[in-house]
Design an enzyme around this catalytic site. Sequence first.
Site, PDB file in Angstrom:
ATOM      1  N   GLU A  32     111.386  98.808  19.982  1.00 44.95           N
ATOM      2  CA  GLU A  32     112.144  97.866  20.802  1.00 44.95           C
ATOM      3  C   GLU A  32     113.632  97.972  20.502  1.00 44.95           C
ATOM      4  OE1 GLU A  32     110.480  93.966  21.537  1.00 44.95           O
ATOM      5  OE2 GLU A  32     112.364  93.073  20.847  1.00 44.95           O
ATOM      6  N   TYR A  64     115.994  91.394  26.855  1.00 45.74           N
ATOM      7  CA  TYR A  64     116.658  90.713  27.966  1.00 45.74           C
ATOM      8  C   TYR A  64     117.322  89.479  27.392  1.00 45.74           C
ATOM      9  CZ  TYR A  64     116.619  89.157  32.953  1.00 45.74           C
ATOM     10  OH  TYR A  64     116.913  88.778  34.234  1.00 45.74           O
ATOM     11  N   ALA A  66     119.301  85.907  26.567  1.00 46.05           N
ATOM     12  CA  ALA A  66     119.013  84.527  26.958  1.00 46.05           C
ATOM     13  C   ALA A  66     119.649  84.202  28.299  1.00 46.05           C
ATOM     14  CB  ALA A  66     119.530  83.564  25.894  1.00 46.05           C
ATOM     15  N   ASP A 124     113.732  81.803  26.124  1.00 46.63           N
ATOM     16  CA  ASP A 124     114.220  80.628  25.393  1.00 46.63           C
ATOM     17  C   ASP A 124     115.095  79.759  26.288  1.00 46.63           C
ATOM     18  OD1 ASP A 124     112.987  81.544  23.038  1.00 46.63           O
ATOM     19  OD2 ASP A 124     114.716  82.830  22.599  1.00 46.63           O
ATOM     20  N   ALA A 142     105.262  82.098  31.274  1.00 43.95           N
ATOM     21  CA  ALA A 142     104.962  83.530  31.253  1.00 43.95           C
ATOM     22  C   ALA A 142     103.682  83.859  32.016  1.00 43.95           C
ATOM     23  CB  ALA A 142     104.856  84.004  29.804  1.00 43.95           C
ATOM     24  N   HIS A 166     104.075  79.519  18.347  1.00 42.38           N
ATOM     25  CA  HIS A 166     105.376  79.339  18.989  1.00 42.38           C
ATOM     26  C   HIS A 166     105.915  77.962  18.620  1.00 42.38           C
ATOM     27  CE1 HIS A 166     108.392  78.793  22.138  1.00 42.38           C
ATOM     28  NE2 HIS A 166     108.341  80.105  22.329  1.00 42.38           N
ATOM     29  N   ASP A 175      98.413  77.139  21.308  1.00 47.24           N
ATOM     30  CA  ASP A 175      99.137  78.410  21.392  1.00 47.24           C
ATOM     31  C   ASP A 175      98.230  79.532  21.882  1.00 47.24           C
ATOM     32  OD1 ASP A 175     101.865  79.429  20.776  1.00 47.24           O
ATOM     33  OD2 ASP A 175     100.750  80.832  19.512  1.00 47.24           O
TER      34      ASP A 175
END
Length: 313
Positions: A32, A64, A66, A124, A142, A166, A175
């Site tokens: 990543e 990507y 915030a 976020d 999501a 999370h 979660d």
Amino acid sequence: MTLSVQEMTEAARALDGPLYADVGGDVAVSFEFSPPKSEKAEEVLWQSIETLAPLNPRFLSVTYGAGGSTRDRTHATVARIARETQVPAAAHLTCVEATRAEIDAIAEEYWAAGVRHIVALRGDAPAGATAYAPHPGGYENAAALVAGLRRLHPFEISVAGYPECHPDSSDQVADLDNLKRKLDAGANRAITQFFFEPETFFRYRDAAAAAGIDAEIVPGIMPIASFAGVRKMAAMCATDVPAWLARLFAGLDDHPAARQLVSATVAAELCRKLYAGGVKQFHFYTMNRAELSFAICHLLGVRAGQGEAKAAA
């Protein structure tokens, strides 16, 4: 966690052998990156990609910012990976501060650029906000984003998993329910937030299986380039930083070369123990630097051209 006879044999080979000499090299890796913020940063990024691409990763993903703050730079980087390398590119995409039509348009641009893999995230809360809230007319989470992408094209879709929950989840049950919704909506796999002890992943994998989740769960590995930086990130995502880790990195602030050696060793040992528990896929958070991830992969037996050789065989 229950291991098969084959897994027990592999575990014994990995843990009883001399360091990493008997790790099989039969792992798959992915890396990543973040979109560069300057010409110099772009140069460093592409040096890192050129170093890691010969290891035949499953994909290279690009984050990507915030609120979509790096949208254009993310797109440019992902498109260049798709255009100039032989490695599949994966673009991160979030729900934050965009309507469904806007997000769909971005996904269409990726498809047109040859990008077939999306890392679909809620995202976020934007700067200044105290909590996440869906954008009016946007994807609410999501799972909805995954479903929307599935309606557009047959993307390969990865989503996030949280071994230590999370921060917005009330408990692990809630979660895992959220993770299952994302996978049921059409995601192919989960990539976990980083963690520092193998038992953290094994407990999560077992809990996910008990919750009826049978999709691939790939551990996210964070080599520690800066202990202070990692501790800050860990606080934001509720990741535990063990006391032994703090003791290990104490006194290394002014010794970057020694810090790199310690960091590579710690992350490789984590991967070795995960491998002994049957894990064969690893996703590395590179922080746009290749050295640590390359060293860890080398210790795990991953070599340049290895994937091509296996395919030829």
